[in-house]
Design a protein around this motif. Structure first.
Motif, short mmCIF file in Angstrom:
data_model
loop_
_atom_site.label_atom_id
_atom_site.label_comp_id
_atom_site.label_asym_id
_atom_site.label_seq_id
_atom_site.Cartn_x
_atom_site.Cartn_y
_atom_site.Cartn_z
N PRO A 269 0.83 -1.20 0.00
CA PRO A 269 0.00 0.00 0.00
C PRO A 269 0.87 1.26 0.00
CG PRO A 269 -0.86 -1.60 1.56
CD PRO A 269 0.47 -2.13 1.10
N ASP A 270 0.60 2.14 -0.94
CA ASP A 270 1.41 3.34 -1.10
C ASP A 270 0.93 4.41 -0.12
OD1 ASP A 270 3.28 5.07 -2.10
OD2 ASP A 270 2.13 5.64 -3.87
N LYS A 271 1.28 4.21 1.15
CA LYS A 271 0.85 5.14 2.19
C LYS A 271 1.91 5.20 3.28
CE LYS A 271 -1.85 1.61 4.68
NZ LYS A 271 -3.20 1.22 5.15
N PRO A 272 1.84 6.23 4.15
CA PRO A 272 2.88 6.38 5.18
C PRO A 272 2.98 5.17 6.10
CG PRO A 272 1.56 8.38 4.99
CD PRO A 272 0.88 7.35 4.15
N GLY A 273 4.23 4.81 6.44
CA GLY A 273 4.47 3.80 7.45
C GLY A 273 4.70 2.39 6.94
N THR A 274 4.46 2.14 5.65
CA THR A 274 4.63 0.78 5.16
C THR A 274 6.09 0.35 5.17
OG1 THR A 274 4.61 1.65 2.89
CG2 THR A 274 2.54 0.77 3.75
N VAL A 296 8.17 4.83 -7.21
CA VAL A 296 6.86 5.46 -7.20
C VAL A 296 5.78 4.41 -7.43
CG1 VAL A 296 5.40 7.17 -8.33
CG2 VAL A 296 7.83 7.60 -8.03
N GLY A 297 4.71 4.50 -6.66
CA GLY A 297 3.65 3.52 -6.77
C GLY A 297 2.69 3.80 -7.92
N GLU A 298 1.95 2.75 -8.30
CA GLU A 298 0.88 2.85 -9.29
C GLU A 298 -0.39 2.30 -8.69
OE1 GLU A 298 1.61 1.96 -13.63
OE2 GLU A 298 3.21 0.79 -12.73
N SER A 299 -1.51 2.99 -8.94
CA SER A 299 -2.83 2.53 -8.49
C SER A 299 -2.83 2.24 -7.00
CB SER A 299 -3.24 1.27 -9.28
OG SER A 299 -3.22 1.51 -10.67
N GLY A 300 -2.15 3.10 -6.24
CA GLY A 300 -2.14 2.95 -4.80
C GLY A 300 -1.23 1.87 -4.26
N LYS A 301 -0.40 1.27 -5.11
CA LYS A 301 0.51 0.22 -4.71
C LYS A 301 1.94 0.58 -5.10
CE LYS A 301 -2.75 -2.68 -3.31
NZ LYS A 301 -2.88 -3.14 -1.92
N ALA A 302 2.91 0.10 -4.32
CA ALA A 302 4.32 0.34 -4.60
C ALA A 302 5.10 -0.94 -4.39
CB ALA A 302 4.87 1.45 -3.71
N ASP A 303 6.35 -0.93 -4.87
CA ASP A 303 7.25 -2.06 -4.67
C ASP A 303 8.48 -1.59 -3.91
OD1 ASP A 303 5.50 -3.47 -6.27
OD2 ASP A 303 6.74 -3.32 -8.07
N THR A 485 8.94 -6.72 -12.10
CA THR A 485 7.80 -7.48 -11.59
C THR A 485 7.75 -8.84 -12.28
OG1 THR A 485 6.32 -6.64 -13.30
CG2 THR A 485 6.53 -5.32 -11.31
N THR A 486 6.74 -9.60 -11.93
CA THR A 486 6.58 -10.93 -12.55
C THR A 486 6.34 -10.83 -14.05
OG1 THR A 486 4.24 -10.82 -11.91
CG2 THR A 486 5.73 -12.04 -10.46
N GLU A 487 5.92 -9.65 -14.53
CA GLU A 487 5.75 -9.45 -15.97
C GLU A 487 7.06 -9.02 -16.63
OE1 GLU A 487 3.82 -7.72 -13.75
OE2 GLU A 487 2.11 -9.09 -13.77
N ALA A 488 8.18 -9.10 -15.90
CA ALA A 488 9.50 -8.72 -16.41
C ALA A 488 9.52 -7.25 -16.84
CB ALA A 488 9.93 -9.63 -17.56
N LEU A 489 8.85 -6.41 -16.05
CA LEU A 489 8.85 -4.99 -16.31
C LEU A 489 9.28 -4.26 -15.03
CD1 LEU A 489 5.46 -4.65 -18.23
CD2 LEU A 489 7.76 -4.70 -19.23
N ALA A 490 10.07 -3.23 -15.21
CA ALA A 490 10.58 -2.47 -14.07
C ALA A 490 10.05 -1.04 -14.12
CB ALA A 490 12.11 -2.46 -14.08
N THR A 491 10.29 -0.31 -13.04
CA THR A 491 9.98 1.12 -12.98
C THR A 491 11.29 1.88 -12.80
OG1 THR A 491 7.81 0.71 -12.00
CG2 THR A 491 8.70 2.93 -11.76
N LEU A 492 11.50 2.88 -13.63
CA LEU A 492 12.74 3.66 -13.60
C LEU A 492 12.40 5.12 -13.35
CD1 LEU A 492 15.81 3.89 -14.06
CD2 LEU A 492 15.35 4.06 -16.50
N SER A 493 12.89 5.65 -12.21
CA SER A 493 12.65 7.05 -11.86
C SER A 493 13.96 7.80 -11.76
CB SER A 493 11.91 7.15 -10.52
OG SER A 493 10.62 6.62 -10.59
#
Length: 592
Positions: A269-274, A296-303, A485-493
């Motif tokens: 969950p993309d919220k404080p304290g996780t 950065v998270g997507e759809s309220g979720k982060a990794d 991720t399991t779809e072999a896709l990453a996030t680059l910031s």
């Protein structure tokens, strides 16, 4: 009269012949007009032999008794060294840690130095003695013998040099200095004449075994020059001081850390304290977390991905599972077949193009990058372990680290004892010498963030992205690539100056389209909060304190990256000032 502290490691005092050779070095230094303090380790494999003896009696010997036992190795060495110097016609006195007055806390097997008395040392020096101090040991407030843990004799030596305000602390070992990388792995590695404390701290944490982090932290905190030299030759060695060898060069060294394991928690969950829920449970098990990447998270979720020592993977996974139950995250994956390759250099903070040069070298060699994290003076990537040695070689070669400087190196000049010394002495009074010291808690509100989503997990992607960015004249600060991720896709910031955001987004969209990425997002105003200081490596929990403080204020973390001297987080720009006040309060007790 100048004071020199000389430290001789176990291989340098392993035989009577080597003890005599070390004694002659100390006598020569005294004849050159110096007062000399020697710090010696146990002879050869003595410490290992003593541990083996205890383990033959029980596999769980009491920590207090192990300190009592292990301290005898250094006592043997320092007595033999004093005998050797006396046999050569010079005055010498051997002293245990207790006799010197090395006061520590009561943490057996890994005690921290609180203070060191100097009156007896100075009196003996003024009487013309060479002092031989037993390294690695001290006493607590109840007069129990304690030992300082790994690298303890180095720590003793630099601490003594600090309290005596020595002109230099010479570390004699079986290598002749600090190299651009491990010469046993890359034979063409070059010995550097000088390296900064911050650079050496990063390299020490990355596996450069010349010195332990705690001793470098002492050097930096108390401005004590450290001279790494060979016990067996007169090669000039390497000075560890404030200034690097070549401030104009972006990279001074490269390193590989093979004993790493990667853990990724997806769908947090993309919220404080996780982050706090997960990392606080790891810290409670005294597990050192190294490379932390939160994107950065997507759809309220982060990794979140991070690395831990390979031998602590199972314990780390247990801790993560506890945290995941509380925060309601998705999947947990791990991999113990990875390695970290890093480049380090003070110069990269002032030069562009360092990251893309490293990424291109790896791409050309067909080596895929699993994770990326950067700091002001370090870039680290996670690669498959079976490709790590090749990765180190190509990165070392791409920065031409094997080549000697073609222009004269500005000589390092020691500072004269004066107001600087008075300031150091003031810091030594009324504090524990190894306390965590925070130099700065800062806020940078001048940057913006660009994020490329759905980046394919194939070699060359990072190189392509940052070559395009560099060609457009865009200055990049932080780079964070999450594990695919399991779809072999990453996030680059990456973060850029706010005035370059529009241009950066245009370039990012163009390159994302060419690479079939999922899309580009951005934040026009971010806040980069940083905590920097001395002891971040050896005092675990700095990141935890940051995460807790920000979580209590309801501030969410977008990006995280860490180094040996700094922890950086990126939050929403509107939360910057609030976050800064939170961190200043959280670290008020250790802020210098």
């Amino acid at each position: 009269m100048p004071i020199i502290v000389q430290k001789f490691g176990g291989s340098s005092v392993a035989t009577p012949e080597k003890i005599l050779a070390a004694a002659r070095k100390a006598i020569r230094a005294k004849q050159e007009g110096n007062q000399v303090v020697m710090v010696v380790s146990a002879m050869g494999d003595t410490t290992d032999d003593l541990i083996d003896l205890a383990n033959r009696i029980t596999d769980k010997p009491p920590a207090r008794e192990m300190d009592m036992l292990l301290s005898t190795g250094e006592q043997q060495s320092c007595a033999l060294m004093a005998i050797a110097i006396s046999s050569l016609g010079h005055k010498a006195v051997s002293l245990t840690g207790a006799q010197i007055g090395v006061k520590t806390d009561a943490t057996f097997r890994k005690a921290r130095i609180k203070s060191i008395e100097t009156a007896r040392l100075k009196k003996l020096l003024d009487e013309g003695n060479i002092i031989i101090a037993a390294g690695f040991q001290g006493i607590d407030d109840d007069f129990n013998i304690t030992t300082l843990g790994r690298g303890g004799s180095d720590t003793t030596a630099v601490a003594l040099a600090a309290v005596l305000r020595a002109d230099a602390c010479e570390i004699y070992t079986d290598v002749d200095g600090v190299y651009t990388t491990d010469p046993r792995v890359i034979p063409e590695a070059r010995r550097v004449s000088r390296i900064s404390y911050d650079e050496m701290l990063e390299l020490a944490s990355l596996g450069a075994g010349v010195m332990h982090s705690r001793s470098i932290e002492f050097g930096k905190k108390f401005d004590t020059p450290i001279h790494v030299r060979s016990s067996f030759t007169d090669v000039p060695g390497t000075m560890i001081v404030t200034e690097p060898e070549r401030p104009d060069m972006p990279v001074c060294g490269a390193a590989i850390t093979k004993d790493e394991a990667r853990i990724t928690v997806q769908g947090i969950p993309d919220k404080p304290g996780t982050s706090l829920e997960i990392f606080s449970r790891i810290a409670a098990r005294n597990i050192s977390v190294d490379m932390i990447v939160q994107n950065v998270g997507e759809s309220g979720k982060a990794d979140i991905s991070f690395t831990v020592p390979k031998n602590e993977l199972d314990a780390s996974l247990d801790a993560v599972r506890e945290g995941v139950k509380l925060v309601g995250a998705g999947t947990i994956t791990s991999d113990d077949n990875v390695a970290k390759v890093s480049v380090v250099g003070l110069g990269m903070a002032r030069q562009t193009g360092v990251a893309e040069k490293m990424f291109r070298a790896l791409a050309t060699a067909g080596i895929n990058i699993g994770m990326i994290t950067t700091s002001e003076i370090k870039i680290s990537v996670l690669v498959p372990r079976d490709q790590s040695q090749q990765a180190l070689r190509v990165v070392h070669s791409s920065f031409e680290l094997e080549k000697a400087p073609t222009t004269p190196i500005k000589p390092w000049m020691p500072k004269h004892i004066g107001t600087d010394a008075a300031a150091v002495v003031a810091r030594l009074q009324g504090l524990n010498m190894e306390d965590l010291t925070i130099d700065d808690v800062s806020l940078d509100s001048t940057q913006a963030r660009v994020t490329i989503l759905g980046v394919p997990d194939t070699p060359g992607i990072a190189a392509k992205v940052f070559e395009e960015v560099a060609a457009a004249g865009i200055f990049v600060d932080m780079i964070v690539q999450s594990y695919p991720t399991t779809e072999a896709l990453a996030t680059l910031s990456f973060t850029v100056p706010q005035e370059q955001l529009e241009h950066s987004v245009t370039v990012a969209k163009k390159v994302a389209a060419s690479l079939a990425c999922r899309g580009v997002t951005n934040s026009p105003k971010i806040a980069k909060l940083s905590v920097s200081g001395v002891g971040l490596r050896t005092h675990t929990g700095v990141a935890i304190r940051m995460f807790r403080s920000l979580a209590e204020a309801g501030i969410n973390l977008d990006l995280i990256n860490t180094s040996e001297v700094r922890v950086n987080v990126v939050v929403d720009g509107a939360q910057g000032e609030k976050g800064l006040k939170q961190l200043q309060t959280a670290f008020a007790d250790v802020l210098r």
